[in-house]
Structure formats: structure tokens, C-alpha cells
Scaffold this active site. Structure first.
Site, PDB file in Angstrom:
ATOM      1  N   CYS A  44       0.803  -1.224   0.000  1.00 10.87           N
ATOM      2  CA  CYS A  44       0.000   0.000   0.000  1.00 10.87           C
ATOM      3  C   CYS A  44       0.838   1.279   0.000  1.00 10.87           C
ATOM      4  O   CYS A  44       0.649   2.139  -0.860  1.00 10.87           O
ATOM      5  CB  CYS A  44      -0.978  -0.004   1.166  1.00 10.87           C
ATOM      6  SG  CYS A  44      -1.959   1.510   1.288  1.00 10.87           S
ATOM      7  N   GLY A 182      -7.019  -4.846 -19.390  1.00 11.68           N
ATOM      8  CA  GLY A 182      -7.833  -4.935 -18.186  1.00 11.68           C
ATOM      9  C   GLY A 182      -8.586  -3.653 -17.918  1.00 11.68           C
ATOM     10  O   GLY A 182      -7.967  -2.606 -17.700  1.00 11.68           O
ATOM     11  N   GLY A 183      -9.900  -3.745 -17.927  1.00  9.18           N
ATOM     12  CA  GLY A 183     -10.737  -2.573 -17.675  1.00  9.18           C
ATOM     13  C   GLY A 183     -11.355  -2.591 -16.298  1.00  9.18           C
ATOM     14  O   GLY A 183     -12.461  -2.070 -16.103  1.00  9.18           O
ATOM     15  N   TYR A 185     -10.546  -1.997 -11.895  1.00 11.31           N
ATOM     16  CA  TYR A 185     -10.206  -0.823 -11.097  1.00 11.31           C
ATOM     17  C   TYR A 185      -8.758  -0.373 -11.322  1.00 11.31           C
ATOM     18  O   TYR A 185      -8.496   0.817 -11.513  1.00 11.31           O
ATOM     19  CB  TYR A 185     -10.450  -1.102  -9.611  1.00 11.31           C
ATOM     20  CG  TYR A 185     -11.818  -1.670  -9.329  1.00 11.31           C
ATOM     21  CD1 TYR A 185     -12.941  -1.176  -9.985  1.00 11.31           C
ATOM     22  CD2 TYR A 185     -12.004  -2.706  -8.426  1.00 11.31           C
ATOM     23  CE1 TYR A 185     -14.202  -1.696  -9.753  1.00 11.31           C
ATOM     24  CE2 TYR A 185     -13.267  -3.237  -8.185  1.00 11.31           C
ATOM     25  CZ  TYR A 185     -14.360  -2.728  -8.858  1.00 11.31           C
ATOM     26  OH  TYR A 185     -15.603  -3.249  -8.636  1.00 11.31           O
ATOM     27  N   GLU A 189      -7.747   3.110 -13.209  1.00  6.99           N
ATOM     28  CA  GLU A 189      -7.023   4.122 -12.434  1.00  6.99           C
ATOM     29  C   GLU A 189      -5.688   4.468 -13.081  1.00  6.99           C
ATOM     30  O   GLU A 189      -5.219   5.605 -12.968  1.00  6.99           O
ATOM     31  CB  GLU A 189      -6.795   3.628 -11.008  1.00  6.99           C
ATOM     32  CG  GLU A 189      -8.007   3.715 -10.117  1.00  6.99           C
ATOM     33  CD  GLU A 189      -7.684   3.497  -8.646  1.00  6.99           C
ATOM     34  OE1 GLU A 189      -8.566   3.750  -7.816  1.00  6.99           O
ATOM     35  OE2 GLU A 189      -6.543   3.094  -8.328  1.00  6.99           O
ATOM     36  N   GLY A 273      -6.085  -8.706 -12.905  1.00  7.33           N
ATOM     37  CA  GLY A 273      -6.329  -9.524 -11.729  1.00  7.33           C
ATOM     38  C   GLY A 273      -5.090  -9.746 -10.885  1.00  7.33           C
ATOM     39  O   GLY A 273      -3.983  -9.294 -11.230  1.00  7.33           O
ATOM     40  N   HIS A 446     -24.722  23.522   3.399  1.00  7.87           N
ATOM     41  CA  HIS A 446     -24.810  23.998   2.017  1.00  7.87           C
ATOM     42  C   HIS A 446     -23.656  24.959   1.738  1.00  7.87           C
ATOM     43  O   HIS A 446     -23.327  25.790   2.585  1.00  7.87           O
ATOM     44  CB  HIS A 446     -26.135  24.727   1.795  1.00  7.87           C
ATOM     45  CG  HIS A 446     -26.229  25.426   0.474  1.00  7.87           C
ATOM     46  ND1 HIS A 446     -26.487  24.745  -0.696  1.00  7.87           N
ATOM     47  CD2 HIS A 446     -26.060  26.733   0.140  1.00  7.87           C
ATOM     48  CE1 HIS A 446     -26.501  25.614  -1.696  1.00  7.87           C
ATOM     49  NE2 HIS A 446     -26.243  26.836  -1.215  1.00  7.87           N
TER      50      HIS A 446
END
Length: 472
Positions: A44, A182-183, A185, A189, A273, A446
Site C-alpha cells: 500500500c 484490463g478494464g 479498477y 485508475e 487480476g 450547504h
């Protein structure tokens, strides 16, 4: 004969689950050893979540710079210095590594750098990075092995030496033409920032749509934005073979509805994958069973088939998100200290950091129909959220599923600016068991993105959508 040491807690892998377990247990006075092959802190902070978002934001800034005239600023070409983009990312990663080193020092957990292999129950032999070997034995062992990018068995693909996200994040040049296999995530990105840096980009997806796990309206919204930015999307095509070498010239041959097609590019990125890092490290010999996909077999408390051994994070087949890996740590820690937490019933949100963002929690329409769950839908365009008008970011929509026989929230999808933050609000309401009317009737600031939830739920959910069994 290799040196040896014993401890109370032995962790193989320093990713999210492993490092937090190590730091926490060491602070409680236990002897803790963590074995890490290469990346202190796991993927990560080094090669995945945080570095990719760093690069994605640089691409976002480049896109905004090209829209200067829209905001009343001088208009002109935005020149991208990929060396500087990469250096910004590297500085962040190095800072994070230092944070991890300080955490190890403060906790008292020992970090051993090297390649680990189980050689006996609860014993790991480590080929040390500085040379030599060491055997570490623990009263309790925790596997935090992670995954790596899968390379599909397409003829010539492996030989083309394609990029994965790891190598793509280290590019110091802008590819002339980046082909993304590969389409999902990761592929999406990675595709968008490189287009914004100046690459021609083609996304190849074997399934009928990109973002294949999402509802068709989600895929359509992302497709429209990508194509508006000049990203070519080829969905519903079958990869046939690859010729050439990534970084020089590569020819990708596919078979689609219109017949055979060849896509020629300078670089090839594979995002098709993940594969668990469970092979060849002695798991089976130590009595640790794998499932049919190669992930460590665990129960709802993340215990493996071997006594005194747990698995956490991606390698245990958990949803492949850092926030889930962190929760795996919390589950294991709770059960080690008298609690009774399990993986059952977790409400897991996620976000894809494309532009527009995609955030989702709970059921979407595809999942509800598949499960035979009847539902009502509330849906509004993002342009109905006034904050998007101030940002000139009206793309996307908000959509919620509500139960038919109650006002229970079943799921929420946001496609648009700030989607990931909105998901947390709805997730909190779902965890609290609040009806959708609680959000509808809330007084929200708001103009914020969250205010859009009152607009969404004020639109009375449509009549029930029949479940799949009733339609049959």
C-alpha cells in the site's frame, strides 16, 4: 547451521494486517518478529494504494491546468515533467517508509528483512537480505503474504515484458501509446492519468463493459468520460497474441465483434487480476491448506487449517482493500485478547479513484437482482448537487437502493467528484440501521457534496423493482 530465534508472535509479511498486529502485540510486552521480503509496510505505501493516488492526482492537476480558460486563468499548453512527477511520488513513499521504521522502533517489534519459507510447523527459515540464513519460530504465526499482478496466458504476453502497476508507477517518461490490458479498477485508475500526461491510451477489456463488476449505468458514465478525454476503449474483445516488447514496440492482436484487430503501442500495462503469494513457501508442508484459487483457507476468525497459524489480508481471500486488511487485524487481535469478532456480516465500502470517482457500499442493482432481492431506486444526476456547479464537475450520478417492505438502505453508488467521501456517510447510516428518511430529513451543510444526499432521498424511491424470480 543457521542462527535461530524464538518469539511469541511471528509475522510473515509487513503489510497492513501484519504491521498493526506486530506493533500492537509488541507494545503489550510480547516478543514479536516480522519477516519482510522487500517492502517495509507492504504494498500500500510502496507500490499500490498511496503511490497510485499520488500519480493520479498529478494527472488531475495536469487536466485542470489544461482547463485554465474555463476558470478565467491564462490558457496554454501544460508541459508534464514525468521525472518531477515520479520524484514527488518517491518522496512520499520514502517519508512513509521512515514512519514505519519509527513505528517498529517505538513498538519494540523486530523487523527481519529477507525471504521467508516455512520449514516446520510455526518455524520459518529466512534467507536474509544481507546474506546468510536465520530460523525464526513463534508460539503463534500470522501470514500476511499479499498478492501480485497476474499475467494471463496470452501467447507472447509474458515474453513482451509488460508493465504492471509497480513498474508503471516508476516510469520517468510519457509513453507514446500505452495499451492497458484490463478494464477493472487498477487498469482504469492507471489509464486516465497517463492520458492526462500526454499518452495515447487504449484499454482492452475482454468482458462486455469496463468496470465489469458494476451496474451498466456506472460503466456507461465512466466510458463517456474516458472517451471524452480521448481514451480508446475496446470492450468485448478476446486477446489472441502479443508481439514485440513493451517499452519499444508492441502489437496486441485481439478478436472482436468486427473481426481481428491489431493495436500497436509503445508500452503495455497488464492489469488483469491478482495472484496470491502462497506458492513455493512451504505452506502445504506446514499443514496450511489452500483453496481452489490458491488463497489460504481460513475460517471466519481467520484461523488456518494449522494449529496456531492465522492468515490475514489479501492472501486469506479477504476483499482486496487496505481498509479490509486493517479490519482483519482488528478481528485477529480481538480474538487473541478475549473478543469474538468475525469476518461475517462486514459492510465493506470501496472507491475507484478515476475522474469521476466511483464509490459504492452494499448492494447494487445487478447484485440485488442476482440475489432475488426486491428493491426501490432513488437516483439523481450529479448536476443536481449544487456543489458540483461551483466546481464545474457535474459528471455522474447518485443512486441508492431501498428495501420494498421497509425504509432500510440496501446499497449506495456514487459516480462523481467526492464519491468516496459520500459513501462513508451512507455506510454510517447503514451500520446504525437508520432508514433512508434519516438522511433525507438531515440538515446538511450547504453547499457541500453531502448535501446531495438530501436531494437524492427527497426524490421518492420509484415503485418496487421485481426480483429475478418474480420476473421468470
Amino acid at each position: 547451521m543457521p542462527a535461530s530465534q524464538s518469539c511469541d508472535i511471528l509475522v510473515l509479511g509487513s503489510g497492513e494486517s501484519g504491521k498493526y498486529l506486530a506493533w500492537t502485540m509488541a507494545k503489550s510486552g510480547l516478543r514479536v518478529v516480522v519477516i519482510e521480503r522487500a517492502l517495509i509496510g507492504g504494498s500500500c505505501p510502496n507500490v499500490a494504494c498511496l503511490p497510485s493516488k499520488n500519480i493520479i492526482y498529478s494527472g488531475h492537476v495536469a487536466a485542470l491546468a489544461r482547463r485554465g480558460a474555463e476558470f478565467g486563468l491564462p490558457d496554454g499548453p501544460a508541459r508534464v515533467d514525468m521525472g518531477a512527477v515520479r520524484e514527488r511520488k518517491r518522496r512520499m513513499v520514502q517519508d512513509l517508509i521512515e514512519v514505519h521504521r519509527r513505528n517498529y522502533a517505538a513498538s519494540g517489534a523486530a523487523l527481519v528483512m529477507g525471504e521467508g519459507r516455512l520449514v516446520a510447523p510455526r518455524s520459518i527459515e529466512v534467507a536474509l537480505r544481507e546474506g546468510g540464513t536465520q530460523v525464526c519460530s513463534g508460539e503463534r504465526v500470522f501470514l500476511n503474504l499479499g498478492t501480485h499482478a497476474a499475467i494471463p496466458a496470452v501467447p507472447g504476453l509474458a515474453e513482451s515484458q509488460p508493465l504492471t502497476h509497480v513498474e508503471a508507477l516508476e516510469l520517468g517518461v510519457v509513453p507514446e501509446h500505452l495499451i492497458v490490458l484490463g478494464g477493472g479498477y487498477v487498469g482504469l485508475e492507471m489509464a486516465q492519468p497517463w492520458r492526462r500526461f500526454g499518452s495515447r491510451v487504449t484499454v482492452i477489456e475482454q468482458g462486455p463493459q469496463i468496470a465489469g463488476h458494476e451496474d451498466p449505468d456506472v460503466a456507461q458514465a465512466i466510458t463517456e468520460r474516458f472517451e471524452a478525454e480521448g481514451i480508446e476503449i475496446l470492450a468485448g474483445v478476446k486477446p489472441e497474441r502479443v508481439d514485440g516488447r513493451s517499452g519499444d514496440r508492441v502489437d496486441f492482436h485481439v478478436q472482436g465483434p468486427a473481426g481481428p484487430q491489431r493495436i500497436s503501442g509503445s508500452h503495455l500495462l497488464v492489469a488483469a487480476g491478482r495472484t496470491p503469494n502462497t506458492r513455493g513457501i512451504g505452506l502445504e508442508e506446514a499443514g496450511i491448506a489452500l483453496d481452489a484459487r490458491g488463497y489460504v483457507r481460513v475460517n471466519e476468525r481467520l484461523e488456518t487449517t494449522a494449529r496456531g497459524v492465522w492468515a490475514m489480508g489479501d492472501c486469506a481471500g479477504s476483499p482486496q482493500f487496505t481498509h479490509v486488511a486493517f479490519d482483519d487485524f482488528r478481528i485477529v487481535h480481538a480474538n487473541l485478547t478475549g473478543g469474538k469478532r468475525t469476518t461475517q456480516g462486514r459492510v465493506v465500502p470501496y472507491c475507484m479513484f478515476t475522474d469521476p470517482e466511483l464509490g459504492r457500499v452494499g448492494l447494487d442493482e445487478t447484485q440485488a437482482r442476482k440475489a432475488g432481492v426486491a428493491y426501490r431506486v432513488a437516483k439523481i444526476p450529479m448536476a443536481a448537487v449544487l456543489r458540483t456547479r461551483t466546481l464545474s464537475e457535474p459528471h455522474g450520478f447518485l443512486k441508492a437502493l431501498v428495501a420494498v417492505d421497509s425504509d432500510q438502505l440496501l446499497g449506495f453508488t456514487a459516480v462523481g467528484v467526492g464519491a468516496g467521501e459520500l459513501v462513508a456517510v451512507v455506510q454510517t447510516a447503514m451500520l446504525a440501521g437508520l432508514p433512508y428518511t434519516a438522511l433525507r430529513d438531515s440538515v446538511l451543510t450547504h453547499p457541500t457534496m453531502a448535501e446531495g444526499l438530501t436531494v437524492l432521498f427527497a426524490a421518492a424511491p420509484t415503485p418496487p423493482v421485481a426480483d429475478s424470480r418474480k420476473r421468470a
